[in-house]
Design a protein around this motif. Structure first.
Motif, PDB file in Angstrom:
ATOM      1  N   LEU B 157     -15.283  15.065 -23.944  1.00  0.00           N
ATOM      2  CA  LEU B 157     -14.789  16.392 -24.313  1.00  0.00           C
ATOM      3  C   LEU B 157     -14.936  17.378 -23.154  1.00  0.00           C
ATOM      4  O   LEU B 157     -14.067  18.227 -22.938  1.00  0.00           O
ATOM      5  CB  LEU B 157     -15.537  16.905 -25.551  1.00  0.00           C
ATOM      6  CG  LEU B 157     -15.308  16.078 -26.824  1.00  0.00           C
ATOM      7  CD1 LEU B 157     -16.250  16.532 -27.926  1.00  0.00           C
ATOM      8  CD2 LEU B 157     -13.854  16.151 -27.291  1.00  0.00           C
ATOM      9  N   ARG B 160     -12.159  16.572 -20.829  1.00  0.00           N
ATOM     10  CA  ARG B 160     -10.890  17.032 -21.384  1.00  0.00           C
ATOM     11  C   ARG B 160     -10.729  18.533 -21.169  1.00  0.00           C
ATOM     12  O   ARG B 160      -9.667  19.017 -20.751  1.00  0.00           O
ATOM     13  CB  ARG B 160     -10.858  16.703 -22.894  1.00  0.00           C
ATOM     14  CG  ARG B 160      -9.505  16.699 -23.523  1.00  0.00           C
ATOM     15  CD  ARG B 160      -9.596  16.468 -25.044  1.00  0.00           C
ATOM     16  NE  ARG B 160     -10.217  17.602 -25.721  1.00  0.00           N
ATOM     17  CZ  ARG B 160     -10.372  17.687 -27.050  1.00  0.00           C
ATOM     18  NH1 ARG B 160      -9.985  16.701 -27.835  1.00  0.00           N
ATOM     19  NH2 ARG B 160     -10.933  18.753 -27.587  1.00  0.00           N
ATOM     20  N   VAL B 177      -2.416  21.648 -26.253  1.00  0.00           N
ATOM     21  CA  VAL B 177      -1.995  20.523 -27.080  1.00  0.00           C
ATOM     22  C   VAL B 177      -1.072  19.585 -26.301  1.00  0.00           C
ATOM     23  O   VAL B 177      -1.207  18.367 -26.362  1.00  0.00           O
ATOM     24  CB  VAL B 177      -1.316  21.058 -28.364  1.00  0.00           C
ATOM     25  CG1 VAL B 177      -0.540  19.970 -29.060  1.00  0.00           C
ATOM     26  CG2 VAL B 177      -2.341  21.686 -29.292  1.00  0.00           C
ATOM     27  N   ILE B 180      -3.129  17.668 -23.620  1.00  0.00           N
ATOM     28  CA  ILE B 180      -3.955  16.622 -24.240  1.00  0.00           C
ATOM     29  C   ILE B 180      -3.102  15.402 -24.606  1.00  0.00           C
ATOM     30  O   ILE B 180      -3.537  14.253 -24.467  1.00  0.00           O
ATOM     31  CB  ILE B 180      -4.701  17.177 -25.478  1.00  0.00           C
ATOM     32  CG1 ILE B 180      -5.806  18.153 -25.030  1.00  0.00           C
ATOM     33  CG2 ILE B 180      -5.303  16.054 -26.313  1.00  0.00           C
ATOM     34  CD1 ILE B 180      -6.574  18.797 -26.152  1.00  0.00           C
ATOM     35  N   SER B 181      -1.871  15.667 -25.032  1.00  0.00           N
ATOM     36  CA  SER B 181      -1.021  14.547 -25.448  1.00  0.00           C
ATOM     37  C   SER B 181      -0.635  13.643 -24.267  1.00  0.00           C
ATOM     38  O   SER B 181      -0.100  12.560 -24.455  1.00  0.00           O
ATOM     39  CB  SER B 181       0.242  15.076 -26.150  1.00  0.00           C
ATOM     40  OG  SER B 181       1.119  15.642 -25.195  1.00  0.00           O
ATOM     41  N   ILE B 201     -11.733  10.042 -31.355  1.00  0.00           N
ATOM     42  CA  ILE B 201     -12.152  11.355 -31.851  1.00  0.00           C
ATOM     43  C   ILE B 201     -11.516  12.466 -31.038  1.00  0.00           C
ATOM     44  O   ILE B 201     -11.022  13.448 -31.576  1.00  0.00           O
ATOM     45  CB  ILE B 201     -13.693  11.467 -31.819  1.00  0.00           C
ATOM     46  CG1 ILE B 201     -14.305  10.492 -32.832  1.00  0.00           C
ATOM     47  CG2 ILE B 201     -14.144  12.899 -32.105  1.00  0.00           C
ATOM     48  CD1 ILE B 201     -15.794  10.305 -32.706  1.00  0.00           C
ATOM     49  N   GLY B 202     -11.540  12.303 -29.712  1.00  0.00           N
ATOM     50  CA  GLY B 202     -10.986  13.331 -28.842  1.00  0.00           C
ATOM     51  C   GLY B 202      -9.462  13.362 -28.836  1.00  0.00           C
ATOM     52  O   GLY B 202      -8.864  14.223 -28.203  1.00  0.00           O
ATOM     53  N   GLY B 203      -8.847  12.438 -29.539  1.00  0.00           N
ATOM     54  CA  GLY B 203      -7.397  12.431 -29.665  1.00  0.00           C
ATOM     55  C   GLY B 203      -6.682  12.136 -28.353  1.00  0.00           C
ATOM     56  O   GLY B 203      -5.600  12.669 -28.101  1.00  0.00           O
ATOM     57  N   ARG B 205      -5.416   9.066 -25.377  1.00  0.00           N
ATOM     58  CA  ARG B 205      -5.176   7.653 -25.100  1.00  0.00           C
ATOM     59  C   ARG B 205      -6.391   7.044 -24.414  1.00  0.00           C
ATOM     60  O   ARG B 205      -6.990   7.661 -23.545  1.00  0.00           O
ATOM     61  CB  ARG B 205      -4.008   7.498 -24.126  1.00  0.00           C
ATOM     62  CG  ARG B 205      -2.660   7.416 -24.753  1.00  0.00           C
ATOM     63  CD  ARG B 205      -1.600   7.243 -23.668  1.00  0.00           C
ATOM     64  NE  ARG B 205      -0.322   7.668 -24.213  1.00  0.00           N
ATOM     65  CZ  ARG B 205       0.029   8.937 -24.369  1.00  0.00           C
ATOM     66  NH1 ARG B 205      -0.796   9.915 -23.994  1.00  0.00           N
ATOM     67  NH2 ARG B 205       1.194   9.238 -24.892  1.00  0.00           N
ATOM     68  N   ALA B 320     -16.938  23.237 -22.651  1.00  0.00           N
ATOM     69  CA  ALA B 320     -16.215  22.506 -23.686  1.00  0.00           C
ATOM     70  C   ALA B 320     -16.533  23.015 -25.086  1.00  0.00           C
ATOM     71  O   ALA B 320     -15.791  22.775 -26.023  1.00  0.00           O
ATOM     72  CB  ALA B 320     -16.540  21.023 -23.593  1.00  0.00           C
TER      73      ALA B 320
END
Lengths: 475, 475
Positions: B157, B160, B177, B180-181, B201-203, B205, B320
């Motif tokens: 996280l 990220r 968003v 992150i994708s 969890i962190g969404g 890949r 974070a």
């Protein structure tokens, strides 16, 4: 240290703990130390050779105690209560000795099974809808999380996983990443900061709904926001609702159900009170929720950490996490009776925390626990009366349970000054909050040993400091 | 239970704990119970009135012990070690009594400051690069997480959050968003399942890199994958590397640094061994990492939970999570000396776990801890020799620390059968793993009380069961 010495030192520690708690009232509730105080009191490196136990123990009073905020002092009224009781401490000693890591049923069957049954016991004490209980055939059930933050996050991740699967079932072409980028979760502007963090961690949009004078989300506003969000291509999927649930004609829960959203109720502090029939109505509406949690480690005499969480469909929560490397597989894994709690939580490892619940429930009994809650609520009401009898002060929110929000009539600066003097004097410890823009003092009944005389003394002290302050202001 | 009774019961519990650990060898290491055994042994609801303490205590042997997998039996060789020592248990008693919740410096200064200093002590024992230490002016520092899963997640996280900020600094139009994708994290196919969960969890890949015969990621393969991913518009941002780091000419760490990715090293089990100079080379390369964690609660005599984590730049990890509601603000918040550990972790609450580290470091000394590690490694080597001397068996991976991976030469089915007989006999407890498609038995030296005679007896027993099995197969 061999086992013979442990017997001796362990008994000495029991006496130290008992002495500490017996005389805690005489310690200054908030410490005098400045940041960085501790480093200079101990060496810069670990010792090469073992030290004498006596030297370690002497350092408790020399190094540690001068820097402790005494959360179990009867003059501690800050933050929120953190539970402490003798039965829970005894159970924790046993938990440490067994020292099993209960990530699966096989890793220690007793650890898993006692937890499931204790969560059923507690669910019944709260009169939770039967859907939330495991029983022998239920689809739901309970789990002990470390904290409410974790429960909130786990609920959000379960909800995220469920909505992704639902959408992909209709439209297999949509990628998980793309769906997540459209998700939106909702909470109230009164919600705990952990809700916002859960959204942050889960990488989803989080919207805070504004609340009315009673700090409840308005159903009409909520419905409107949902419609706007959907119109702009977003996917509403999760609502985290702090207790109490709003009871409007246009109650949000109806909207939530109609939309197929996940509703999570976090009653971290208040939840313990729901074991009393007179407070249980505050939980009405839980039948609409998908998940519910509260913290026995706050107000139900079970030492930290122990946040209990229930879900209606355990498949939802397991679906968000399940991964099974070979070294964690075991023979009974496919049986319906078996729970592998690692699929219910963020960490893999977990302690035998249900022992604490078991000891506390049996040593207090339901009536003993109810009496404890009622005593704390009574102390809050007593303090509220004291505040209301003083014209200089005002009460800022209904006193429902063990928290009194109050302030001097006047500016925020004045109240900030008062709080600074209260905490500066070190006789009681309080923290502030903000309610509708006002700087407010919180008086939270926290310690198991707080009695009427402590509340009275705290008020006398606060009121004297207020008099001094107001005299100074006049001059 | 009043304080006088607590003194009595606490001392009885110390003796119960000592008796349990003194005679644990005589208990069957793995229980006989079937799923659901416990529910029928206790009532369906909590009692209304308090019960007698004697009744609660008697139920430990009647209800709990028959369902316990005894992780501290010297015949427990399953999963991984979970630490237990007398000094840690004494410290935990004290931790329970103080019962503070150390989410901020002010919530209990001693709780925060001892943790920072103990993580510096431990960092020095491991000879971590100075960047990871807090000292009085460092940019880095350590924190106690509950488990390695949490440390891995927190690192992901933080990574990220850092990459999102970096990208937005150049291109403020890009939404979080959307960024992150596009993110992609990497781990090795030998990594713990918690790494994959962190990605989930962190969404983001998560890609697993295949490894060579020594179970290390190949630098060339890794660089190629990165190039392909970037060419297809993805953003590589995080690598989680299990220990040991690969030491190739085309070492991945060079690539990671060149790309500005976050490198996290999770040495959950192995980390404890790095306090011995002869094992420290296994940690070489940590100087390239952004964060590092291992679990003293596995192999360093500190009871669960205690996963220690260090970061080079505390600003990265705080960035974070940071959120500051008014009720958690305090006077010293802006001082450089002050750490508010709630910004370093998933939960808000936290116990005073550094007491365990302090007691253990001082009661064992660095030399005592090193001797403990070496003894376990010696036992593993001893078991390895026994296996190698038996032609029917093979060793499946280098025995570096306390784990021996071995199997009967022959089919996976044969080895599954052998394991089933071993665990069925209940004299020792082992679990399997999969290595390059082979079903492998794991002999993990776990308990503090495991001695040469236990390893020898375990081997005699396993080898007898193997003889029986092979005789049966021939017929």
């Amino acid at each position: 240290m061999d086992i013979t010495e442990f017997r001796k030192r362990g008994k000495e520690m029991v006496d130290y703990v008992a002495d500490y708690l017996e005389t805690i009232e005489q310690r200054q509730v908030y410490p005098d130390v400045e940041p960085g105080y501790l480093r200079s009191l101990i060496p810069e490196e670990a010792p090469d050779e073992p030290e004498a136990y006596e030297d370690v123990i002497q350092d408790i009073e020399r190094v540690i105690m001068p820097g402790v905020t005494h959360w179990h002092s009867p003059f501690f009224f800050a933050y929120f209560p953190t539970a402490s009781s003798f039965p829970a401490m005894l159970a924790d000693m046993l938990c440490g000795a067994i020292g099993c890591i209960g990530f699966s049923w096989a890793a220690s069957p007793a650890c898993t099974e006692l937890e499931t049954v204790m969560l059923d016991w507690l669910g019944k004490m709260l009169r939770l809808p039967k859907d939330f209980l495991a029983g022998t055939e239920g689809q739901g059930g309970g789990v002990i999380q470390g904290t409410a933050s974790e429960a909130t996050l786990v609920a959000l991740l379960a909800a995220r996983s469920r909505i992704v699967k639902q959408i992909q079932a209709h439209d297999p072409q949509r990628s998980e990443v793309e769906i997540i980028s459209k998700l939106v979760a909702y909470s109230s502007d009164q919600a705990h900061s952990s809700v916002e963090r859960a959204g942050l961690i889960g990488g989803v949009r989080m919207k805070k709904m504004s609340t009315d004078g009673k700090f409840a989300v308005c159903g009409e506003t909520f419905r409107k926001t949902l419609e706007e969000d959907k119109a702009s291509g977003l996917i509403p999927f999760y609502v985290s609702s702090p207790h109490p649930l709003p009871h409007h004609s246009a109650a949000p829960e109806g909207t939530v159900r109609a939309q197929g959203m996940w509703m999570h109720i976090d009653a971290a502090y208040a939840g313990s009170a729901f074991i009393c029939p007179e407070f249980r109505p505050l939980l009405d509406g839980v039948e609409f929720a998908d998940s519910f949690n509260f913290n026995p480690h706050k107000w139900l005499l079970v030492n930290f950490d122990c946040s209990t969480m229930w879900v209606k469909r355990r498949a939802d929560i397991i679906g968000a996490f399940k991964m099974d490397p070979l070294y964690l597989k075991h023979d009974h894994q496919e049986s319906g009776l078996v729970t592998d709690y690692r699929h219910w939580q963020i960490p893999l490892g977990r302690r035998f925390r249900s022992l604490k619940l078991w000891f506390v429930f049996r040593m207090y009994g339901l009536r003993g626990l109810q009496a404890y809650i009622r005593k704390h609520v009574g102390l809050a009401k007593e303090f509220e009366r004291l505040v209301r009898n003083d014209e200089r002060f005002e009460i800022c929110a209904d006193v429902v349970l063990g928290l009194v929000c109050f302030r001097l009539k006047g500016s925020n600066e004045l109240n900030e000054l008062l709080l600074r003097r209260i905490n500066g004097a070190r006789r009681v410890h309080l923290v502030p909050c903000q309610l509708a823009g006002a700087f407010v003092l919180r008086f939270a009944v926290c310690s198991r040993t707080t009695e009427s005389r402590h509340a009275q003394e705290a008020w006398r002290h606060i009121s004297e400091l207020a008099s001094e302050l107001l005299r100074g202001q006049k001059r």
